[in-house]
Design a protein around this motif. Sequence first.
Motif, PDB file in Angstrom:
ATOM      1  N   CYS A  63      45.429  51.872  41.159  1.00  0.00           N
ATOM      2  CA  CYS A  63      46.827  52.087  40.783  1.00  0.00           C
ATOM      3  C   CYS A  63      47.296  51.014  39.799  1.00  0.00           C
ATOM      4  N   LEU A  64      46.948  49.763  40.061  1.00  0.00           N
ATOM      5  CA  LEU A  64      47.343  48.677  39.160  1.00  0.00           C
ATOM      6  C   LEU A  64      46.738  48.876  37.772  1.00  0.00           C
ATOM      7  N   SER A  65      45.482  49.314  37.727  1.00  0.00           N
ATOM      8  CA  SER A  65      44.808  49.483  36.435  1.00  0.00           C
ATOM      9  C   SER A  65      45.434  50.614  35.623  1.00  0.00           C
ATOM     10  N   LEU A  77      40.024  44.755  35.456  1.00  0.00           N
ATOM     11  CA  LEU A  77      40.243  45.137  36.851  1.00  0.00           C
ATOM     12  C   LEU A  77      39.161  46.087  37.345  1.00  0.00           C
ATOM     13  N   ASN A  78      38.717  46.976  36.483  1.00  0.00           N
ATOM     14  CA  ASN A  78      37.741  47.993  36.883  1.00  0.00           C
ATOM     15  C   ASN A  78      36.290  47.573  36.647  1.00  0.00           C
ATOM     16  N   TYR A  79      36.073  46.351  36.164  1.00  0.00           N
ATOM     17  CA  TYR A  79      34.717  45.905  35.846  1.00  0.00           C
ATOM     18  C   TYR A  79      33.852  45.867  37.106  1.00  0.00           C
ATOM     19  N   SER A  85      23.297  40.848  38.501  1.00  0.00           N
ATOM     20  CA  SER A  85      24.165  39.858  39.136  1.00  0.00           C
ATOM     21  C   SER A  85      23.983  39.862  40.644  1.00  0.00           C
ATOM     22  N   SER A  86      24.195  38.689  41.251  1.00  0.00           N
ATOM     23  CA  SER A  86      24.152  38.609  42.713  1.00  0.00           C
ATOM     24  C   SER A  86      25.327  39.359  43.337  1.00  0.00           C
ATOM     25  N   LEU A  87      26.306  39.716  42.511  1.00  0.00           N
ATOM     26  CA  LEU A  87      27.462  40.488  42.967  1.00  0.00           C
ATOM     27  C   LEU A  87      27.273  41.979  42.704  1.00  0.00           C
ATOM     28  N   ASN A  94      38.655  44.308  42.880  1.00  0.00           N
ATOM     29  CA  ASN A  94      38.657  44.224  44.340  1.00  0.00           C
ATOM     30  C   ASN A  94      38.484  42.788  44.812  1.00  0.00           C
ATOM     31  N   LEU A  95      37.541  42.069  44.184  1.00  0.00           N
ATOM     32  CA  LEU A  95      37.292  40.672  44.558  1.00  0.00           C
ATOM     33  C   LEU A  95      38.501  39.802  44.251  1.00  0.00           C
TER      34      LEU A  95
END
Length: 298
Positions: A63-65, A77-79, A85-87, A94-95
């Motif tokens: 919603c924010l994006s 925001l949506n990346y 990556s370890s993520l 979200n993070l």
Amino acid sequence: MQLHSLRRITAIGGGHGLGRVLSTLSFMKHKLVGIVATTDNGGATGLLRESQHCIAWGDIRNCLSQLVEQPLAAEVLNYRFDCTSSLHGHNFGNLLLYTLDQLSARPLDGIQLLSRLLNIDNRILPMSECPTDLIATTADGIQCHGEIRIDKLPAMPRKLSLSGTVKATPEAIRHIQNSQLILLGPGSFMTSVMPPLLVSGIRDALLTTNAKVVFIDNLADESGPAGAMTLADKVSFIEKQLGQQIIDLALSNKKEKDLKLPVIGGLESDKDVHYRHNTSNLLAKLQEASKQLLTESA
């Protein structure tokens, strides 16, 4: 009555559908409030919930994006982190929301801080600030936990509920009570539209508010058992879940039978995505609904 003259509009739902409605009405600024489902347990949101036992941040971030005016900010925001990556699998927005929550007294504080940083004037509220999961009870009395499993059910469940003791965000209750117009949908019926309605405080507020309630139907049938439901089926399901009919009017692009409430037709899709509502058309239909409902009640 013109939309811009209303003192408060509350939109309820989740995912891309609620974000589309909020972006369509973003000119309402602080008079527009979005109450967002927080039961998602799939994808990046599911990964974060599994490890941190937090509310679902994905729909709030979505919603924010859709409300932010800077395209780069929406992309940030949506990346989603890739396999190098370890993520891997996680989403930056979200993070970020989770981190702000950890630094704040309550989840809502983090959402408000990010909204200010992004220059978003509309208010986004989680349906609840405590973690909960969606539960479906089938016709055979079997309980199915979590949105991912519920979406794969072969048929609509007998009822939906939430796990644990779920308190509504107090601000959400207050805004529903003070609204003149409340919008439900569009979006996945069981997993976006229904969860906020299952929170007892929100349900009670919807049953007692003087606001008019408009249901915005999907343009295309969704996957899963809800995809076979007619608009009349959805309205009836909501009535059974809440114990009372709350919907005053529906917007749809389909011809409906056996529906005992007014329907404004002619919803149109975005030229690029067939299941996404065209914002100009949606705005016109919401204006028509507002004029019809609020003129009648004046």
